[in-house]
Write an enzyme that holds these catalytic residues in place. Structure first.
Site, PDB file in Angstrom:
ATOM      1  N   CYS A 136       0.848  -1.184   0.000  1.00  0.00           N
ATOM      2  CA  CYS A 136       0.000   0.000   0.000  1.00  0.00           C
ATOM      3  C   CYS A 136       0.888   1.239   0.000  1.00  0.00           C
ATOM      4  O   CYS A 136       1.887   1.300   0.709  1.00  0.00           O
ATOM      5  CB  CYS A 136      -0.954   0.107   1.184  1.00  0.00           C
ATOM      6  SG  CYS A 136      -2.137  -1.226   1.284  1.00  0.00           S
ATOM      7  N   ARG A 142       3.951  -0.333  -4.838  1.00  0.00           N
ATOM      8  CA  ARG A 142       3.655  -0.887  -3.514  1.00  0.00           C
ATOM      9  C   ARG A 142       2.307  -1.613  -3.466  1.00  0.00           C
ATOM     10  O   ARG A 142       1.964  -2.222  -2.458  1.00  0.00           O
ATOM     11  CB  ARG A 142       3.641   0.243  -2.473  1.00  0.00           C
ATOM     12  CG  ARG A 142       4.957   0.972  -2.365  1.00  0.00           C
ATOM     13  CD  ARG A 142       4.852   2.077  -1.354  1.00  0.00           C
ATOM     14  NE  ARG A 142       4.674   1.548  -0.020  1.00  0.00           N
ATOM     15  CZ  ARG A 142       5.656   1.242   0.808  1.00  0.00           C
ATOM     16  NH1 ARG A 142       6.904   1.416   0.431  1.00  0.00           N
ATOM     17  NH2 ARG A 142       5.412   0.765   2.005  1.00  0.00           N
ATOM     18  N   TRP A 151      -2.773  -2.611  -1.733  1.00  0.00           N
ATOM     19  CA  TRP A 151      -2.513  -4.046  -1.900  1.00  0.00           C
ATOM     20  C   TRP A 151      -3.428  -4.720  -0.895  1.00  0.00           C
ATOM     21  O   TRP A 151      -3.259  -4.553   0.309  1.00  0.00           O
ATOM     22  CB  TRP A 151      -1.035  -4.356  -1.616  1.00  0.00           C
ATOM     23  CG  TRP A 151      -0.684  -5.783  -1.897  1.00  0.00           C
ATOM     24  CD1 TRP A 151      -0.341  -6.312  -3.107  1.00  0.00           C
ATOM     25  CD2 TRP A 151      -0.622  -6.863  -0.948  1.00  0.00           C
ATOM     26  NE1 TRP A 151      -0.083  -7.649  -2.976  1.00  0.00           N
ATOM     27  CE2 TRP A 151      -0.254  -8.018  -1.662  1.00  0.00           C
ATOM     28  CE3 TRP A 151      -0.853  -6.969   0.414  1.00  0.00           C
ATOM     29  CZ2 TRP A 151      -0.095  -9.260  -1.055  1.00  0.00           C
ATOM     30  CZ3 TRP A 151      -0.707  -8.204   1.026  1.00  0.00           C
ATOM     31  CH2 TRP A 151      -0.323  -9.334   0.292  1.00  0.00           C
ATOM     32  N   ASN A 168      -1.831   1.861   5.669  1.00  0.00           N
ATOM     33  CA  ASN A 168      -1.002   0.766   5.169  1.00  0.00           C
ATOM     34  C   ASN A 168      -0.716  -0.131   6.355  1.00  0.00           C
ATOM     35  O   ASN A 168      -0.270   0.352   7.393  1.00  0.00           O
ATOM     36  CB  ASN A 168       0.304   1.345   4.597  1.00  0.00           C
ATOM     37  CG  ASN A 168       1.326   0.273   4.276  1.00  0.00           C
ATOM     38  OD1 ASN A 168       0.970  -0.875   4.033  1.00  0.00           O
ATOM     39  ND2 ASN A 168       2.593   0.651   4.276  1.00  0.00           N
ATOM     40  N   GLY A 169      -0.985  -1.442   6.227  1.00  0.00           N
ATOM     41  CA  GLY A 169      -0.712  -2.361   7.331  1.00  0.00           C
ATOM     42  C   GLY A 169      -1.955  -3.150   7.696  1.00  0.00           C
ATOM     43  O   GLY A 169      -2.906  -3.224   6.913  1.00  0.00           O
ATOM     44  N   GLU A 200      16.886 -18.045  -8.233  1.00  0.00           N
ATOM     45  CA  GLU A 200      16.513 -16.665  -8.563  1.00  0.00           C
ATOM     46  C   GLU A 200      15.911 -16.599  -9.976  1.00  0.00           C
ATOM     47  O   GLU A 200      14.918 -15.910 -10.204  1.00  0.00           O
ATOM     48  CB  GLU A 200      17.756 -15.766  -8.428  1.00  0.00           C
ATOM     49  CG  GLU A 200      17.589 -14.317  -8.838  1.00  0.00           C
ATOM     50  CD  GLU A 200      16.525 -13.547  -8.050  1.00  0.00           C
ATOM     51  OE1 GLU A 200      15.982 -14.065  -7.079  1.00  0.00           O
ATOM     52  OE2 GLU A 200      16.224 -12.413  -8.474  1.00  0.00           O
ATOM     53  N   LYS A 245      12.135 -15.300 -10.799  1.00  0.00           N
ATOM     54  CA  LYS A 245      11.870 -14.195 -11.738  1.00  0.00           C
ATOM     55  C   LYS A 245      10.824 -14.622 -12.764  1.00  0.00           C
ATOM     56  O   LYS A 245       9.908 -13.885 -13.069  1.00  0.00           O
ATOM     57  CB  LYS A 245      13.147 -13.770 -12.488  1.00  0.00           C
ATOM     58  CG  LYS A 245      14.184 -13.040 -11.685  1.00  0.00           C
ATOM     59  CD  LYS A 245      13.871 -11.590 -11.404  1.00  0.00           C
ATOM     60  CE  LYS A 245      13.170 -11.433 -10.091  1.00  0.00           C
ATOM     61  NZ  LYS A 245      13.942 -11.322  -8.904  1.00  0.00           N
ATOM     62  N   GLU A 277       7.298 -14.952 -11.134  1.00  0.00           N
ATOM     63  CA  GLU A 277       6.592 -13.756 -10.680  1.00  0.00           C
ATOM     64  C   GLU A 277       6.130 -12.848 -11.810  1.00  0.00           C
ATOM     65  O   GLU A 277       5.092 -12.229 -11.680  1.00  0.00           O
ATOM     66  CB  GLU A 277       7.311 -12.987  -9.570  1.00  0.00           C
ATOM     67  CG  GLU A 277       8.672 -12.538  -9.796  1.00  0.00           C
ATOM     68  CD  GLU A 277       9.258 -11.750  -8.608  1.00  0.00           C
ATOM     69  OE1 GLU A 277       8.580 -11.389  -7.654  1.00  0.00           O
ATOM     70  OE2 GLU A 277      10.463 -11.480  -8.694  1.00  0.00           O
ATOM     71  N   HIS A 294      17.131 -36.957  -8.374  1.00  0.00           N
ATOM     72  CA  HIS A 294      16.430 -37.489  -7.194  1.00  0.00           C
ATOM     73  C   HIS A 294      14.950 -37.133  -7.214  1.00  0.00           C
ATOM     74  O   HIS A 294      14.296 -37.177  -6.173  1.00  0.00           O
ATOM     75  CB  HIS A 294      17.097 -36.962  -5.916  1.00  0.00           C
ATOM     76  CG  HIS A 294      18.527 -37.373  -5.798  1.00  0.00           C
ATOM     77  ND1 HIS A 294      18.904 -38.650  -5.440  1.00  0.00           N
ATOM     78  CD2 HIS A 294      19.672 -36.693  -6.035  1.00  0.00           C
ATOM     79  CE1 HIS A 294      20.227 -38.728  -5.449  1.00  0.00           C
ATOM     80  NE2 HIS A 294      20.714 -37.553  -5.811  1.00  0.00           N
ATOM     81  N   LYS A 350       5.792  -4.495  -3.984  1.00  0.00           N
ATOM     82  CA  LYS A 350       7.239  -4.365  -3.856  1.00  0.00           C
ATOM     83  C   LYS A 350       7.702  -4.510  -2.417  1.00  0.00           C
ATOM     84  O   LYS A 350       8.728  -5.097  -2.136  1.00  0.00           O
ATOM     85  CB  LYS A 350       7.643  -2.990  -4.404  1.00  0.00           C
ATOM     86  CG  LYS A 350       9.129  -2.737  -4.433  1.00  0.00           C
ATOM     87  CD  LYS A 350       9.776  -3.507  -5.542  1.00  0.00           C
ATOM     88  CE  LYS A 350      11.269  -3.343  -5.552  1.00  0.00           C
ATOM     89  NZ  LYS A 350      11.906  -4.415  -6.322  1.00  0.00           N
TER      90      LYS A 350
HETATM   91  O1  M6R Z   1      12.542  -5.705   0.256  1.00  0.00           O
HETATM   92  P1  M6R Z   1      13.015  -7.092   0.466  1.00  0.00           P
HETATM   93  O2  M6R Z   1      14.316  -7.373  -0.187  1.00  0.00           O
HETATM   94  O3  M6R Z   1      13.052  -7.474   1.934  1.00  0.00           O
HETATM   95  O4  M6R Z   1      11.924  -8.002  -0.212  1.00  0.00           O
HETATM   96  C1  M6R Z   1      11.975  -9.391  -0.134  1.00  0.00           C
HETATM   97  C2  M6R Z   1      11.059 -10.035  -1.149  1.00  0.00           C
HETATM   98  O5  M6R Z   1       9.734  -9.651  -0.924  1.00  0.00           O
HETATM   99  C3  M6R Z   1      11.460  -9.674  -2.586  1.00  0.00           C
HETATM  100  O6  M6R Z   1      12.775  -9.998  -2.851  1.00  0.00           O
HETATM  101  C4  M6R Z   1      10.538 -10.392  -3.587  1.00  0.00           C
HETATM  102  O7  M6R Z   1      10.771 -11.759  -3.559  1.00  0.00           O
HETATM  103  C5  M6R Z   1      10.756  -9.807  -4.999  1.00  0.00           C
HETATM  104  N1  M6R Z   1       9.506  -9.586  -5.626  1.00  0.00           N
HETATM  105  C6  M6R Z   1      11.587 -10.678  -5.856  1.00  0.00           C
HETATM  106  O8  M6R Z   1      11.721 -10.208  -7.153  1.00  0.00           O
END
Ligand code: M6R
Length: 612
Positions: free
Chosen positions: A2, A27, A73, A99-100, A485, A489, A492, A508, A607
């Protein structure tokens, strides 16, 4: 999650709010809304993006030099127009953005209902604004006093901004575990979840601390109070953020821009910390606690998502070079499993935003047990940066794309520097090895630039695999976390199911999935395990899997076996993740664009994850 923005001053608030919301949209983008005070209180809110809100408002009355805006969000209640913020109180005298999460909203709501309150939305936020109004009415209180009293009754995390229609020269904000920044201009104030909506107007900011309430008043200026009603002296910081850093600059998506920024951001991360000519590395943040860190029994790394992957690479780096045992923990699991933490442990938190709720909570636990805490963050002034005993910023600049790219390479660069400094101090690597690693680390920005020239080749490969429904990513050693990673990517931003595995683990279990439809992305740039990776690729080929191999330039062996090859420059093994992640980022980016996905704002994500 948010985004919150507010303005009070002499200008029209609406354009400032809309511009701010667009900057904060990373956000959360389930819905957006604004409230403007100009004699009357006008609230507009709409499901969808900020642009949907703008279309909806069209030429309605948006006058007013006091206003608040929100991009959501969703937590409590589906994303729709009714659950969108701002929320009005029962009498429509107060309006709030939040927010929260208010964890005890249910009993408060029940109690308020017994007092005759009726609710329009499913949100916890509406309950809070009703509670504030109840306090205000019952005690005939100023809005700041009602906010303080109401907050003393709630459990949870919040950043809120409230306007009182009957007190039109002020807005009141408060925070607990969710960021809020106040911008101080000439006879005007801004408030936002981060500095991006503010920097265009002023570089003077105050970061609110937990349990602080800020009163932004036209008549009395800025007043900060704590929950005990004591006046606090606000500490004014100067932010150093350039407008170009938060705009797309000719790229279609922030993610693509941020991928291309990496030669520079890695360089920025090393500035003043590494001198390849003189052969030294140092980290200012480490100095004060160097002895304690170098003599730690254990380094425990807590992080989430991409930052957790950077943590896994740190495990390889620190154990390999500095010979200190490292454990890498999902922050969310660590805090709930009664972990063993001692005063001789160092707990390292890695977080781009510095606001991730799980990582913050893990740190609080570590502090309670007396461990030294160290933060590696990107966002300056963020909560993690402020609650840790020591730390280092990665200096990647604002990362707007929800999929983390330049923050990851910034984190890995910082962790490489850290491993080198500790190894040198502990004498666990020879001087010649130290010098060799330093020289090579200094070459990484140039090599990342060279790696980026694979963009067109990656686009061709993407064209051939864009319709896959599953993908497998394999890597060994330093490149196993890069496989994770790469898979994250792809998941997501293109919504293709993908898994990362250590290449040798494939046999395995995951090998059962391999057939001619399954793209298998193999990172084959580690010299030490090259033959073993070649064998793993043969195993995939024997089952008709389609292999995309990421190889060092001139690797002719892999060219003969793999279906598609992407070449990148070679480097010393500990730094291979910094190069091999580039084609991973580009592959997910191109596939997402080809599948017409919203690259910068993937569905369901935000984010900055400030809820547990
Ligand atoms: O702000 P942060 O690095 O603590 O965030 C952690 C994860 O939420 C963040 O890395 C998330 O997995 C990303 N969307 C990855 O691309």
């Amino acid at each position: 999650m948010c985004g919150i923005v507010g303005y009070i001053g002499g200008k029209d608030a609406y354009p400032i709010l809309i511009k701010g919301l667009k900057r904060l949209e990373y956000r959360g983008y389930d819905s957006a809304g604004v409230a403007l005070l100009n004699g009357s209180l006008n609230v507009y809110k709409k499901k969808g993006k900020v642009n949907d809100l703008v279309d909806f408002i069209d030429d309605s009355n948006v006058k007013g030099s006091l206003g608040i805006g929100h991009t959501r969000w969703a937590t409590h209640g589906v994303p729709d127009d009714i659950n969108a913020h701002p929320h009005l109180s029962g009498s429509e005298r107060l309006v709030i953005i939040h927010n929260g999460i208010i964890e005890n909203y249910a009993p408060i709501k029940l109690w308020l209902q017994t007092q005759g309150h009726e609710f329009k939305s499913e949100t916890d936020t509406e309950v809070l604004v009703h509670l504030i109004e109840k306090m205000q009415k019952d005690g005939d209180l100023l809005i700041e006093e009602a906010v303080r009293l109401a907050l003393s009754k709630v459990v949870g995390a919040y950043a809120i901004v409230v306007i009182d229609r009957m007190d039109p020269d002020k807005m009141v904000a408060a925070r607990k575990s969710s960021p809020l920044v106040v911008g101080i201009g000439e006879d005007e104030f801004f408030i936002a979840s981060d500095a991006t909506p503010i920097v265009e107007y002023t570089n003077q900011v105050v970061y609110l601390d937990d349990n602080e309430i800020a009163v932004l008043s036209r008549k009395e200026g800025l007043k900060v109070l704590n929950m005990e009603n004591e006046i606090k002296t606000p500490l004014v910081h100067e932010v150093d953020m350039k407008i170009e850093a938060i705009e797309k600059g000719g790229y279609d998506y922030f993610m693509h821009k941020e991928i291309y920024e990496q030669p520079k951001t890695i360089d920025d991360c090393m500035r003043g910390r590494l001198n390849a000519q003189e052969g030294w590395a140092r980290l200012g943040g480490l100095e004060q606690y160097k002895k304690r860190i170098c003599n730690a029994d254990r380094i425990i790394i807590v992080a989430c998502g991409t930052s957790w992957h950077a943590g896994l690479i740190a495990e390889y780096l620190i154990e390999d070079l500095a010979r200190i045992p490292v454990e890498v923990e999902y922050a969310s699991e660590f805090r709930y499993r009664n972990p063993i933490i001692s005063e001789r442990d160092v707990v390292l938190a890695i977080s781009q935003s510095g606001e991730t709720a799980d990582t913050l909570a893990a740190l609080e636990l570590a502090k309670k047990h007396g461990a030294l805490t160290y933060g590696i963050c990107n966002v300056v002034g963020s909560s993690i940066a402020r609650i840790t005993d020591a730390g280092s910023y990665i200096h990647a600049g604002p990362e707007i794309g929800v999929a983390s790219t330049k923050a990851f390479t910034g984190q890995v660069t910082l962790l490489s520097l850290m491993a080198l400094v500790i190894a040198h101090e502990r004498g666990t690597i020879s001087t010649s090895r130290y010098q060799e690693l330093i020289t090579e680390l200094g070459q990484i920005p140039r090599k990342v630039e060279e790696a980026l020239t694979c963009d067109e080749r990656v686009r061709e490969v993407s064209e051939r695999v864009k319709n896959a429904t599953n993908a497998l990513y394999l890597g060994r050693g330093y490149n196993f976390p890069v496989a994770l990673e790469g898979a994250l990517k792809l998941k997501e931003i293109s919504y293709i199911h993908a898994e990362g595995y250590p290449a040798a683990e494939m046999k395995h279990g995951p090998i059962a999935l391999i057939d001619e439809n399954m793209p298998v992305i193999v990172i084959a740039t580690n010299q030490s395990a090259h033959e073993k990776i070649v064998s793993n690729v043969q195993e995939v080929k024997a089952r008709k899997g389609r292999v995309i191999a990421i190889v060092n330039k001139g690797d002719n062996i892999m060219k003969d076996i793999a279906d598609m090859v992407i070449e990148i420059p070679s480097t010393l093994e500990p730094f291979t993740p910094l190069i091999s992640v580039i084609p991973m980022q580009l592959l997910s980016y191109h596939i997402a664009v080809m599948r017409e996905c919203n690259v910068d704002q993937p569905r369901n994500l935000a984010k900055s994850v400030t809820v547990e």
